[in-house]
Motif scaffolding. Structure first.
Motif, short mmCIF file in Angstrom:
data_model
loop_
_atom_site.label_atom_id
_atom_site.label_comp_id
_atom_site.label_asym_id
_atom_site.label_seq_id
_atom_site.Cartn_x
_atom_site.Cartn_y
_atom_site.Cartn_z
N VAL A 318 0.84 -1.19 0.07
CA VAL A 318 0.02 -0.10 0.00
C VAL A 318 1.06 1.21 0.07
N ALA A 321 2.41 1.75 -3.32
CA ALA A 321 1.54 2.16 -4.28
C ALA A 321 1.42 3.82 -4.28
N HIS A 329 -4.08 0.58 -4.04
CA HIS A 329 -3.13 -0.85 -3.95
C HIS A 329 -3.60 -1.57 -5.29
#
Length: 352
Positions: A318, A321, A329
Protein backbone atom coordinates in the motif's frame (compact mmCIF):
# COMPACT_ATOMS: atom_id res chain seq x y z
CA UNK A 1 -69.32 -30.08 0.95
CA UNK A 2 -65.60 -29.47 0.77
CA UNK A 3 -63.53 -31.93 -1.18
CA UNK A 4 -61.43 -32.43 1.92
CA UNK A 5 -64.43 -33.60 3.92
CA UNK A 6 -65.50 -36.33 1.49
CA UNK A 7 -65.04 -39.91 2.55
CA UNK A 8 -66.50 -41.67 -0.44
CA UNK A 9 -63.46 -41.66 -2.73
CA UNK A 10 -63.17 -44.81 -4.79
CA UNK A 11 -60.02 -46.94 -4.49
CA UNK A 12 -58.24 -44.33 -2.43
CA UNK A 13 -58.43 -41.57 -5.06
CA UNK A 14 -56.78 -39.06 -5.19
CA UNK A 15 -54.16 -40.80 -3.05
CA UNK A 16 -53.56 -43.72 -5.37
CA UNK A 17 -51.42 -46.62 -4.20
CA UNK A 18 -47.73 -46.18 -5.06
CA UNK A 19 -46.10 -48.54 -7.50
CA UNK A 20 -43.18 -48.70 -5.10
CA UNK A 21 -45.23 -50.23 -2.29
CA UNK A 22 -45.29 -53.95 -1.78
CA UNK A 23 -48.97 -54.41 -2.51
CA UNK A 24 -50.17 -51.24 -4.28
CA UNK A 25 -50.52 -50.74 -8.00
CA UNK A 26 -49.79 -53.33 -10.61
CA UNK A 27 -46.70 -55.38 -9.64
CA UNK A 28 -46.14 -56.39 -13.24
CA UNK A 29 -45.56 -52.75 -14.20
CA UNK A 30 -42.91 -52.08 -11.54
CA UNK A 31 -39.45 -51.57 -12.98
CA UNK A 32 -37.60 -53.60 -10.31
CA UNK A 33 -40.19 -56.00 -8.81
CA UNK A 34 -39.85 -56.42 -5.08
CA UNK A 35 -36.41 -54.70 -4.90
CA UNK A 36 -37.29 -51.26 -3.64
CA UNK A 37 -40.36 -52.56 -1.89
CA UNK A 38 -38.26 -54.93 0.16
CA UNK A 39 -35.75 -52.22 0.97
CA UNK A 40 -38.34 -50.33 3.06
CA UNK A 41 -36.96 -46.99 1.93
CA UNK A 42 -39.65 -45.06 3.78
CA UNK A 43 -39.04 -46.56 7.23
CA UNK A 44 -39.04 -43.97 9.99
CA UNK A 45 -35.77 -45.12 11.57
CA UNK A 46 -33.71 -43.96 8.53
CA UNK A 47 -32.22 -40.51 9.20
CA UNK A 48 -32.66 -37.72 6.71
CA UNK A 49 -29.90 -37.68 4.14
CA UNK A 50 -28.91 -41.30 4.63
CA UNK A 51 -29.61 -44.07 2.13
CA UNK A 52 -30.02 -47.70 2.88
CA UNK A 53 -27.36 -50.17 1.81
CA UNK A 54 -29.26 -52.41 -0.56
CA UNK A 55 -26.71 -55.18 -0.20
CA UNK A 56 -27.30 -55.50 3.55
CA UNK A 57 -31.03 -54.74 3.48
CA UNK A 58 -32.07 -57.14 0.76
CA UNK A 59 -29.39 -59.80 0.79
CA UNK A 60 -27.50 -61.07 -2.21
CA UNK A 61 -30.36 -63.27 -3.43
CA UNK A 62 -32.67 -60.32 -4.11
CA UNK A 63 -30.10 -58.20 -6.00
CA UNK A 64 -30.60 -58.37 -9.75
CA UNK A 65 -27.50 -59.46 -11.67
CA UNK A 66 -27.00 -56.02 -13.23
CA UNK A 67 -26.45 -54.24 -9.90
CA UNK A 68 -23.33 -56.18 -8.82
CA UNK A 69 -23.75 -55.10 -5.20
CA UNK A 70 -21.39 -57.73 -3.78
CA UNK A 71 -17.62 -57.11 -4.19
CA UNK A 72 -15.64 -59.42 -6.38
CA UNK A 73 -13.45 -62.01 -4.70
CA UNK A 74 -10.04 -60.67 -3.80
CA UNK A 75 -11.13 -57.02 -4.08
CA UNK A 76 -12.48 -54.48 -1.65
CA UNK A 77 -15.25 -51.95 -1.94
CA UNK A 78 -14.52 -48.48 -3.29
CA UNK A 79 -15.06 -46.95 0.16
CA UNK A 80 -12.30 -49.09 1.65
CA UNK A 81 -9.95 -48.97 -1.31
CA UNK A 82 -6.91 -46.75 -0.65
CA UNK A 83 -6.08 -44.71 -3.71
CA UNK A 84 -2.42 -43.82 -4.31
CA UNK A 85 -1.51 -40.22 -3.52
CA UNK A 86 -1.16 -37.98 -6.55
CA UNK A 87 2.47 -37.63 -7.40
CA UNK A 88 3.65 -34.20 -8.47
CA UNK A 89 6.35 -33.86 -11.06
CA UNK A 90 9.56 -32.51 -9.49
CA UNK A 91 9.97 -28.81 -10.03
CA UNK A 92 12.95 -28.23 -12.30
CA UNK A 93 15.00 -25.49 -10.66
CA UNK A 94 17.53 -25.28 -13.52
CA UNK A 95 16.84 -25.55 -17.24
CA UNK A 96 19.23 -25.43 -20.19
CA UNK A 97 17.54 -24.36 -23.42
CA UNK A 98 18.76 -23.78 -26.98
CA UNK A 99 18.93 -20.07 -27.69
CA UNK A 100 17.11 -20.40 -31.01
CA UNK A 101 14.03 -21.62 -29.10
CA UNK A 102 14.14 -18.87 -26.45
CA UNK A 103 11.89 -15.89 -27.14
CA UNK A 104 10.97 -13.72 -24.18
CA UNK A 105 8.91 -10.54 -23.80
CA UNK A 106 5.37 -9.30 -24.07
CA UNK A 107 2.89 -10.43 -26.71
CA UNK A 108 3.49 -7.28 -28.73
CA UNK A 109 5.33 -7.33 -32.06
CA UNK A 110 8.23 -6.93 -31.54
CA UNK A 111 8.19 -8.28 -27.94
CA UNK A 112 8.59 -5.62 -25.24
CA UNK A 113 10.62 -6.04 -22.01
CA UNK A 114 9.00 -8.14 -19.33
CA UNK A 115 10.33 -9.45 -16.02
CA UNK A 116 11.16 -13.09 -15.32
CA UNK A 117 11.06 -14.92 -11.98
CA UNK A 118 14.37 -16.73 -12.57
CA UNK A 119 17.92 -15.73 -13.46
CA UNK A 120 18.83 -16.01 -17.14
CA UNK A 121 22.31 -16.66 -18.54
CA UNK A 122 22.25 -15.96 -22.28
CA UNK A 123 25.19 -16.99 -24.46
CA UNK A 124 25.26 -16.42 -28.23
CA UNK A 125 27.54 -18.81 -30.14
CA UNK A 126 26.38 -18.02 -33.68
CA UNK A 127 24.23 -15.35 -35.34
CA UNK A 128 22.66 -12.38 -33.57
CA UNK A 129 20.16 -11.84 -30.77
CA UNK A 130 18.06 -8.73 -30.26
CA UNK A 131 18.19 -7.94 -26.52
CA UNK A 132 16.04 -5.08 -25.19
CA UNK A 133 16.49 -3.84 -21.64
CA UNK A 134 14.53 -0.99 -20.05
CA UNK A 135 17.30 1.52 -20.78
CA UNK A 136 19.08 0.05 -23.78
CA UNK A 137 18.71 -2.01 -26.93
CA UNK A 138 21.46 -4.06 -28.45
CA UNK A 139 22.10 -6.87 -30.90
CA UNK A 140 24.34 -9.52 -29.36
CA UNK A 141 26.76 -11.34 -31.66
CA UNK A 142 28.71 -14.59 -31.47
CA UNK A 143 30.62 -14.78 -28.19
CA UNK A 144 28.45 -12.28 -26.31
CA UNK A 145 27.17 -13.38 -22.91
CA UNK A 146 24.65 -11.78 -20.55
CA UNK A 147 23.62 -12.60 -16.98
CA UNK A 148 20.16 -11.13 -16.30
CA UNK A 149 19.01 -11.40 -12.65
CA UNK A 150 15.45 -12.41 -11.75
CA UNK A 151 13.04 -9.48 -11.69
CA UNK A 152 14.80 -7.63 -14.52
CA UNK A 153 12.58 -6.59 -17.40
CA UNK A 154 13.99 -7.62 -20.78
CA UNK A 155 12.99 -8.93 -24.19
CA UNK A 156 15.02 -11.46 -26.17
CA UNK A 157 14.46 -12.33 -29.82
CA UNK A 158 16.96 -14.52 -31.70
CA UNK A 159 17.32 -13.61 -35.36
CA UNK A 160 17.32 -16.21 -38.12
CA UNK A 161 20.24 -18.62 -37.93
CA UNK A 162 21.08 -17.77 -34.30
CA UNK A 163 22.45 -20.49 -32.02
CA UNK A 164 23.53 -20.54 -28.41
CA UNK A 165 22.50 -21.51 -24.90
CA UNK A 166 20.17 -20.16 -22.21
CA UNK A 167 20.54 -21.30 -18.60
CA UNK A 168 17.56 -20.52 -16.32
CA UNK A 169 18.29 -20.70 -12.58
CA UNK A 170 15.82 -20.45 -9.69
CA UNK A 171 16.77 -17.55 -7.36
CA UNK A 172 16.51 -19.77 -4.27
CA UNK A 173 19.61 -21.69 -5.40
CA UNK A 174 21.81 -18.59 -5.59
CA UNK A 175 20.77 -17.00 -2.30
CA UNK A 176 23.64 -16.59 0.20
CA UNK A 177 26.18 -18.22 -2.13
CA UNK A 178 29.80 -17.13 -1.75
CA UNK A 179 31.08 -16.95 -4.40
CA UNK A 180 27.80 -16.54 -6.19
CA UNK A 181 26.53 -15.35 -9.56
CA UNK A 182 26.39 -11.59 -10.25
CA UNK A 183 23.67 -9.71 -8.35
CA UNK A 184 23.11 -7.25 -11.19
CA UNK A 185 23.15 -7.26 -14.97
CA UNK A 186 26.46 -8.68 -16.20
CA UNK A 187 27.94 -8.49 -19.72
CA UNK A 188 31.02 -10.33 -20.98
CA UNK A 189 32.62 -11.93 -24.02
CA UNK A 190 33.32 -15.65 -24.27
CA UNK A 191 36.57 -16.52 -26.03
CA UNK A 192 37.57 -19.57 -27.98
CA UNK A 193 38.31 -21.58 -24.83
CA UNK A 194 34.69 -21.91 -23.76
CA UNK A 195 34.30 -25.66 -23.39
CA UNK A 196 34.50 -25.60 -19.60
CA UNK A 197 31.65 -23.08 -19.40
CA UNK A 198 29.34 -25.29 -21.43
CA UNK A 199 30.32 -28.31 -19.31
CA UNK A 200 29.31 -26.43 -16.16
CA UNK A 201 25.95 -25.47 -17.65
CA UNK A 202 25.23 -29.04 -18.71
CA UNK A 203 26.28 -30.42 -15.33
CA UNK A 204 23.87 -28.06 -13.58
CA UNK A 205 21.01 -29.22 -15.79
CA UNK A 206 21.94 -32.86 -15.09
CA UNK A 207 21.87 -32.20 -11.34
CA UNK A 208 18.41 -30.68 -11.69
CA UNK A 209 17.14 -33.72 -13.58
CA UNK A 210 18.55 -36.02 -10.90
CA UNK A 211 17.00 -33.93 -8.10
CA UNK A 212 20.40 -33.51 -6.50
CA UNK A 213 21.03 -32.19 -2.99
CA UNK A 214 21.49 -28.42 -2.44
CA UNK A 215 25.22 -28.69 -1.61
CA UNK A 216 25.92 -30.06 -5.09
CA UNK A 217 24.04 -27.17 -6.67
CA UNK A 218 25.95 -24.69 -4.50
CA UNK A 219 29.30 -26.21 -5.50
CA UNK A 220 28.60 -26.08 -9.24
CA UNK A 221 27.02 -22.62 -9.09
CA UNK A 222 30.14 -21.40 -7.29
CA UNK A 223 32.28 -22.79 -10.11
CA UNK A 224 30.01 -21.08 -12.62
CA UNK A 225 30.41 -17.76 -10.79
CA UNK A 226 34.20 -18.12 -10.90
CA UNK A 227 34.08 -18.93 -14.61
CA UNK A 228 31.98 -15.83 -15.32
CA UNK A 229 34.44 -13.69 -13.38
CA UNK A 230 37.30 -14.84 -15.62
CA UNK A 231 35.56 -13.83 -18.87
CA UNK A 232 36.71 -10.88 -20.93
CA UNK A 233 34.70 -7.63 -20.59
CA UNK A 234 31.97 -6.64 -23.01
CA UNK A 235 33.09 -5.50 -26.45
CA UNK A 236 32.46 -1.80 -27.11
CA UNK A 237 29.63 -0.97 -29.46
CA UNK A 238 29.99 1.45 -32.37
CA UNK A 239 29.10 5.08 -31.58
CA UNK A 240 25.51 5.97 -32.47
CA UNK A 241 24.64 8.30 -35.27
CA UNK A 242 23.79 11.94 -34.54
CA UNK A 243 20.03 11.38 -34.76
CA UNK A 244 20.31 8.42 -32.40
CA UNK A 245 22.43 10.50 -30.03
CA UNK A 246 19.71 13.16 -29.95
CA UNK A 247 17.10 10.52 -29.19
CA UNK A 248 19.31 9.13 -26.43
CA UNK A 249 19.71 12.59 -24.91
CA UNK A 250 15.94 13.15 -24.88
CA UNK A 251 15.34 9.63 -23.55
CA UNK A 252 17.92 10.10 -20.77
CA UNK A 253 16.27 13.35 -19.67
CA UNK A 254 12.85 11.66 -19.89
CA UNK A 255 13.97 8.77 -17.67
CA UNK A 256 15.59 11.11 -15.16
CA UNK A 257 12.42 13.19 -15.01
CA UNK A 258 10.28 10.10 -14.40
CA UNK A 259 12.39 9.18 -11.38
CA UNK A 260 11.82 12.58 -9.81
CA UNK A 261 8.12 12.73 -10.73
CA UNK A 262 7.13 9.20 -9.69
CA UNK A 263 5.48 10.20 -6.38
CA UNK A 264 3.05 12.34 -8.32
CA UNK A 265 0.44 11.20 -10.81
CA UNK A 266 1.69 12.74 -14.04
CA UNK A 267 0.88 12.19 -17.69
CA UNK A 268 3.14 11.88 -20.71
CA UNK A 269 1.89 15.27 -21.89
CA UNK A 270 3.03 16.84 -18.60
CA UNK A 271 6.48 15.28 -18.94
CA UNK A 272 6.80 16.31 -22.59
CA UNK A 273 5.94 19.91 -21.66
CA UNK A 274 8.65 19.95 -18.99
CA UNK A 275 11.15 18.52 -21.48
CA UNK A 276 10.25 21.17 -24.07
CA UNK A 277 9.08 18.71 -26.75
CA UNK A 278 5.88 17.27 -28.11
CA UNK A 279 4.42 13.94 -27.06
CA UNK A 280 5.01 12.69 -30.61
CA UNK A 281 8.73 13.53 -30.38
CA UNK A 282 8.93 11.81 -27.01
CA UNK A 283 7.22 8.72 -28.41
CA UNK A 284 9.64 8.65 -31.36
CA UNK A 285 12.65 8.79 -29.04
CA UNK A 286 11.29 6.00 -26.83
CA UNK A 287 10.39 3.82 -29.83
CA UNK A 288 13.84 4.34 -31.37
CA UNK A 289 15.80 3.45 -28.24
CA UNK A 290 13.46 1.25 -26.20
CA UNK A 291 11.04 -0.14 -28.75
CA UNK A 292 8.04 1.14 -26.80
CA UNK A 293 5.98 4.28 -26.43
CA UNK A 294 6.57 6.84 -23.70
CA UNK A 295 3.62 5.70 -21.55
CA UNK A 296 4.86 2.09 -21.70
CA UNK A 297 8.38 3.18 -20.74
CA UNK A 298 7.01 5.16 -17.81
CA UNK A 299 4.98 2.18 -16.57
CA UNK A 300 7.98 -0.15 -16.88
CA UNK A 301 10.23 2.18 -14.91
CA UNK A 302 7.58 2.46 -12.24
CA UNK A 303 7.40 -1.35 -11.98
CA UNK A 304 11.19 -1.61 -11.81
CA UNK A 305 11.20 0.80 -8.91
CA UNK A 306 8.44 -1.25 -7.25
CA UNK A 307 10.54 -4.42 -7.54
CA UNK A 308 13.47 -2.63 -5.89
CA UNK A 309 11.31 -1.35 -3.02
CA UNK A 310 9.79 -4.79 -2.43
CA UNK A 311 13.24 -6.36 -2.26
CA UNK A 312 15.21 -3.76 -0.35
CA UNK A 313 12.70 -2.06 1.98
CA UNK A 314 9.99 -3.03 4.42
CA UNK A 315 7.41 -0.71 2.91
CA UNK A 316 4.01 -2.35 2.54
CA UNK A 317 2.50 -2.70 -0.95
CA UNK A 318 0.00 0.00 0.00
CA UNK A 319 2.83 2.40 0.87
CA UNK A 320 4.72 1.51 -2.32
CA UNK A 321 1.61 2.13 -4.42
CA UNK A 322 1.24 5.61 -2.88
CA UNK A 323 4.95 6.40 -3.27
CA UNK A 324 5.02 5.45 -6.97
CA UNK A 325 1.89 7.37 -7.95
CA UNK A 326 -0.57 4.50 -8.39
CA UNK A 327 -4.22 5.34 -7.79
CA UNK A 328 -4.41 2.68 -5.09
CA UNK A 329 -3.25 -0.74 -3.95
CA UNK A 330 -5.62 -2.53 -6.34
CA UNK A 331 -4.23 -0.60 -9.33
CA UNK A 332 -0.67 -1.40 -8.25
CA UNK A 333 -1.44 -5.11 -7.66
CA UNK A 334 -3.07 -5.51 -11.10
CA UNK A 335 -0.18 -3.82 -12.91
CA UNK A 336 2.43 -5.78 -10.96
CA UNK A 337 0.69 -9.13 -11.52
CA UNK A 338 0.30 -8.41 -15.26
CA UNK A 339 4.06 -7.81 -15.56
CA UNK A 340 5.43 -10.49 -13.23
CA UNK A 341 2.65 -13.05 -12.90
CA UNK A 342 2.56 -12.56 -9.11
CA UNK A 343 0.96 -10.14 -6.69
CA UNK A 344 3.37 -7.86 -4.75
CA UNK A 345 2.79 -9.74 -1.48
CA UNK A 346 3.58 -13.11 -3.08
CA UNK A 347 6.61 -11.66 -4.91
CA UNK A 348 8.08 -10.49 -1.60
CA UNK A 349 7.19 -13.70 0.27
CA UNK A 350 8.96 -15.80 -2.37
CA UNK A 351 12.09 -13.69 -2.13
CA UNK A 352 11.64 -11.88 -5.45
Amino acid sequence: MSVFQRDDWISGFPFSPSRLSAGGGNPSRARMPGLVAGARINDGHILDGYAQNLATTLGRKTIPPGLNAAPRPGTDTLARRSLPARQQAPRQVIRLLPLEAFIWGSNAVPPQPRTRTDHALIWVTQGRLQLDLPRSRRKLGAGDLRWIPAGTAFAARPLEGTQGHVLLVAPALTRDLDPGPPRSHFAATVGDDSGHLLVLMRNLEMLARQDAKPPLFARHLGLLALALGELAPERPEAAPELSEAADMSLLARFEALIRTELPATVTVADLAQKLGCSTAALDRACLARRGQRAIEAMNDMRLERAVTLLRETRLTPVQIAARLGYSGHAHFARAFAAATGRRPEIFRAQGG
